[in-house]
Design an enzyme around this catalytic site. Structure first.
Site, short mmCIF file in Angstrom:
data_model
loop_
_atom_site.label_atom_id
_atom_site.label_comp_id
_atom_site.label_asym_id
_atom_site.label_seq_id
_atom_site.Cartn_x
_atom_site.Cartn_y
_atom_site.Cartn_z
N ASP A 25 -87.02 47.36 39.74
CA ASP A 25 -86.29 47.76 40.95
C ASP A 25 -85.93 49.24 40.87
O ASP A 25 -85.05 49.62 40.11
CB ASP A 25 -85.00 46.94 41.08
CG ASP A 25 -84.24 47.30 42.34
OD1 ASP A 25 -84.62 46.80 43.41
OD2 ASP A 25 -83.28 48.09 42.25
N TYR A 58 -82.89 57.10 43.25
CA TYR A 58 -82.77 57.13 41.78
C TYR A 58 -83.59 58.28 41.17
O TYR A 58 -83.45 58.57 39.99
CB TYR A 58 -83.22 55.80 41.15
CG TYR A 58 -82.53 54.56 41.67
CD1 TYR A 58 -81.37 54.64 42.44
CD2 TYR A 58 -83.04 53.30 41.39
CE1 TYR A 58 -80.76 53.50 42.93
CE2 TYR A 58 -82.42 52.15 41.87
CZ TYR A 58 -81.29 52.26 42.64
OH TYR A 58 -80.69 51.12 43.12
N LYS A 69 -86.88 51.67 47.59
CA LYS A 69 -85.98 51.63 48.75
C LYS A 69 -85.99 52.97 49.48
O LYS A 69 -86.13 54.03 48.85
CB LYS A 69 -84.53 51.34 48.30
CG LYS A 69 -84.41 50.19 47.31
CD LYS A 69 -82.97 49.84 46.95
CE LYS A 69 -82.93 48.92 45.74
NZ LYS A 69 -82.97 49.62 44.45
N HIS A 123 -82.09 50.92 52.06
CA HIS A 123 -81.09 50.93 50.98
C HIS A 123 -79.67 50.55 51.47
O HIS A 123 -78.97 49.80 50.79
CB HIS A 123 -81.07 52.32 50.33
CG HIS A 123 -80.64 52.32 48.90
ND1 HIS A 123 -81.22 53.13 47.95
CD2 HIS A 123 -79.69 51.62 48.24
CE1 HIS A 123 -80.64 52.92 46.77
NE2 HIS A 123 -79.70 52.01 46.92
N LYS A 132 -79.70 46.14 34.24
CA LYS A 132 -80.22 47.42 33.77
C LYS A 132 -79.69 47.71 32.37
O LYS A 132 -78.53 47.41 32.05
CB LYS A 132 -79.78 48.53 34.73
CG LYS A 132 -80.09 49.93 34.24
CD LYS A 132 -78.83 50.72 34.03
CE LYS A 132 -79.08 52.02 33.34
NZ LYS A 132 -77.82 52.72 33.02
N ASN A 162 -81.33 40.81 27.44
CA ASN A 162 -81.10 40.41 28.83
C ASN A 162 -82.26 39.58 29.39
O ASN A 162 -82.09 38.92 30.42
CB ASN A 162 -80.87 41.65 29.71
CG ASN A 162 -79.58 42.38 29.34
OD1 ASN A 162 -78.75 41.85 28.61
ND2 ASN A 162 -79.42 43.59 29.83
P1 NAD Z 1 -75.58 46.28 35.69
O1 NAD Z 1 -74.58 45.34 36.23
O2 NAD Z 1 -76.99 45.84 35.50
O3 NAD Z 1 -74.98 46.88 34.36
C1 NAD Z 1 -75.70 47.80 33.59
C2 NAD Z 1 -74.83 48.29 32.45
O4 NAD Z 1 -74.31 47.20 31.71
C3 NAD Z 1 -75.62 49.12 31.44
O5 NAD Z 1 -75.65 50.47 31.82
C4 NAD Z 1 -74.82 48.90 30.16
O6 NAD Z 1 -73.70 49.75 30.13
C5 NAD Z 1 -74.33 47.48 30.33
N1 NAD Z 1 -75.19 46.49 29.67
C6 NAD Z 1 -76.46 46.13 30.00
N2 NAD Z 1 -76.91 45.16 29.21
C7 NAD Z 1 -75.92 44.88 28.34
C8 NAD Z 1 -75.79 43.97 27.27
N3 NAD Z 1 -76.78 43.14 26.95
N4 NAD Z 1 -74.62 43.96 26.58
C9 NAD Z 1 -73.61 44.79 26.91
N5 NAD Z 1 -73.67 45.67 27.92
C10 NAD Z 1 -74.82 45.72 28.63
O7 NAD Z 1 -75.50 47.59 36.63
P2 NAD Z 1 -76.40 48.43 37.62
O8 NAD Z 1 -77.36 49.27 36.90
O9 NAD Z 1 -75.41 49.08 38.53
O10 NAD Z 1 -77.21 47.34 38.46
C11 NAD Z 1 -78.49 46.87 38.11
C12 NAD Z 1 -79.53 47.40 39.08
O11 NAD Z 1 -79.19 47.05 40.43
C13 NAD Z 1 -79.62 48.93 39.13
O12 NAD Z 1 -80.25 49.46 38.00
C14 NAD Z 1 -80.38 49.09 40.41
O13 NAD Z 1 -81.75 48.81 40.21
C15 NAD Z 1 -79.73 48.04 41.29
N6 NAD Z 1 -78.65 48.60 42.13
C16 NAD Z 1 -78.83 48.64 43.48
C17 NAD Z 1 -77.86 49.15 44.30
C18 NAD Z 1 -78.08 49.13 45.79
O14 NAD Z 1 -77.30 49.77 46.52
N7 NAD Z 1 -79.09 48.48 46.29
C19 NAD Z 1 -76.66 49.65 43.78
C20 NAD Z 1 -76.48 49.60 42.39
C21 NAD Z 1 -77.46 49.07 41.58
#
Ligand code: NAD
Length: 278
Positions: free
Chosen positions: A46, A51, A76, A109, A232, A242
């Site tokens: 994604d 980004y 997006k 988006h 992520k 994950n």
């Molecule tokens: P997320 O909820 O996936 O959290 C990611 C963070 O959690 C990492 O940076 C790390 O700090 C922590 N983490 C990850 N794996 C872990 C583990 N196994 N143990 C402990 N900590 C861990 O947050 P995100 O990146 O905001 O969301 C995931 C994806 O969603 C983004 O990368 C993006 O692709 C998408 N997204 C979309 C929008 C939108 O507006 N459409 C907005 C935000 C994110």
């Protein structure tokens, strides 16, 4: 990862229920990080124009050795490019940066209510779909009221709505609306961005009970709730962790405990008021 289930979108396209998100991954690291994800078994990635890592993401896809048809790539359209013709141009530019001739899913988006352009924008997505340059089209951050209007004025029901969703923001109204209309719910920030959620005592206790990490039980909650989930990480061990979520199951007590965590608390902006790039 061969066990990663797919969900069937409303146009028959299969989408892996677990994917890999790359928000905040710099373009020059994206190729390496996405390569690690693909090696770890993820088949869905994604990204987004915002980004600024479509280039690195596309490089990893092309270099992976995995047949293109076995990968699922989402990107997006950014808010500032909403509008019919500007969307067509922006899509061409995304494909060019990705180095691909089609994407699997193209999303608007944000609705950007102040711009009032998402209907015209979506008509451009319908054209891209009809040309076979996206296998499915959808939206992100649309509230039910935005979806109602969109579906009233266009022909293709969005395949997906990607929204902020995690145990502390369970979005029951949106999920019910999506289910009623055949729209898949995709959860962004599924781990609550790794902030407080993974330390919540209920989550920690469920993790201990299963001998798993907090992140793994939260991802498992998404899968068992029916969400598409795109965690992520840039850390190889966490990328693997994950994805290693298919050897156990949450039981009814766990699911009831998760249900009690909903606080309706957003980490990101309210889509009804977010007009960046208008
Ligand atoms: P997320 O909820 O996936 O959290 C990611 C963070 O959690 C990492 O940076 C790390 O700090 C922590 N983490 C990850 N794996 C872990 C583990 N196994 N143990 C402990 N900590 C861990 O947050 P995100 O990146 O905001 O969301 C995931 C994806 O969603 C983004 O990368 C993006 O692709 C998408 N997204 C979309 C929008 C939108 O507006 N459409 C907005 C935000 C994110």
């Amino acid at each position: 990862m061969s066990q990663v289930p797919s969900i069937t979108l409303n146009n028959g396209v299969e989408m892996p229920q677990l994917g890999f998100g790359v928000w905040q991954v710099p373009d020059d690291e994206a190729a390496k990080v996405v390569a690690t994800a693909i090696e770890s078994g993820y088949r869905s990635i994604d990204t987004a124009t915002l980004y600024e890592n479509e280039r690195g993401t596309g490089q990893a896809v092309s270099a992976s050795g995995v047949p293109r048809e076995d990968l699922f790539v989402t990107t997006k359209l950014w808010n500032s490019e909403q509008g019919h013709d500007s969307t067509l141009r922006a899509f061409d530019a995304s494909l060019d940066r990705l180095g691909l001739d089609y994407v699997d899913l193209y999303l608007i988006h944000w609705p950007v209510p102040a711009k009032d352009a998402y209907v015209d924008t979506y008509r451009a997505l319908e054209r891209i779909l009809s040309e076979g340059r996206a296998r499915a089209i959808g939206v992100s951050n649309f509230l039910p009221e935005h979806l109602e209007r969109l579906m009233g004025e266009t022909s293709v029901v969005p395949a997906v709505n990607q929204i902020e969703l995690h145990p502390q923001l369970q979005q029951p109204e949106s999920r019910a609306f999506h289910a009623e209309h055949g729209i898949a719910t995709e959860a962004w920030s599924p781990l609550g961005q790794g902030k407080g959620l993974l330390e919540v005592p209920t989550v920690v206790a469920i993790a201990q009970k299963h001998g798993r990490s907090a992140a793994q039980v939260v991802i498992r909650w998404h899968l068992q709730t029916g969400n598409v989930v795109i965690p992520k990480s840039v850390t190889p061990s966490r990328i693997k962790e994950n994805a290693d979520v298919f050897g156990f199951e949450l039981d009814a007590d766990d699911l009831a405990a998760f249900a009690a965590l909903d606080e309706g608390k957003r980490l990101g902006p309210n889509p009804g008021e977010f007009n960046a790039g208008a």
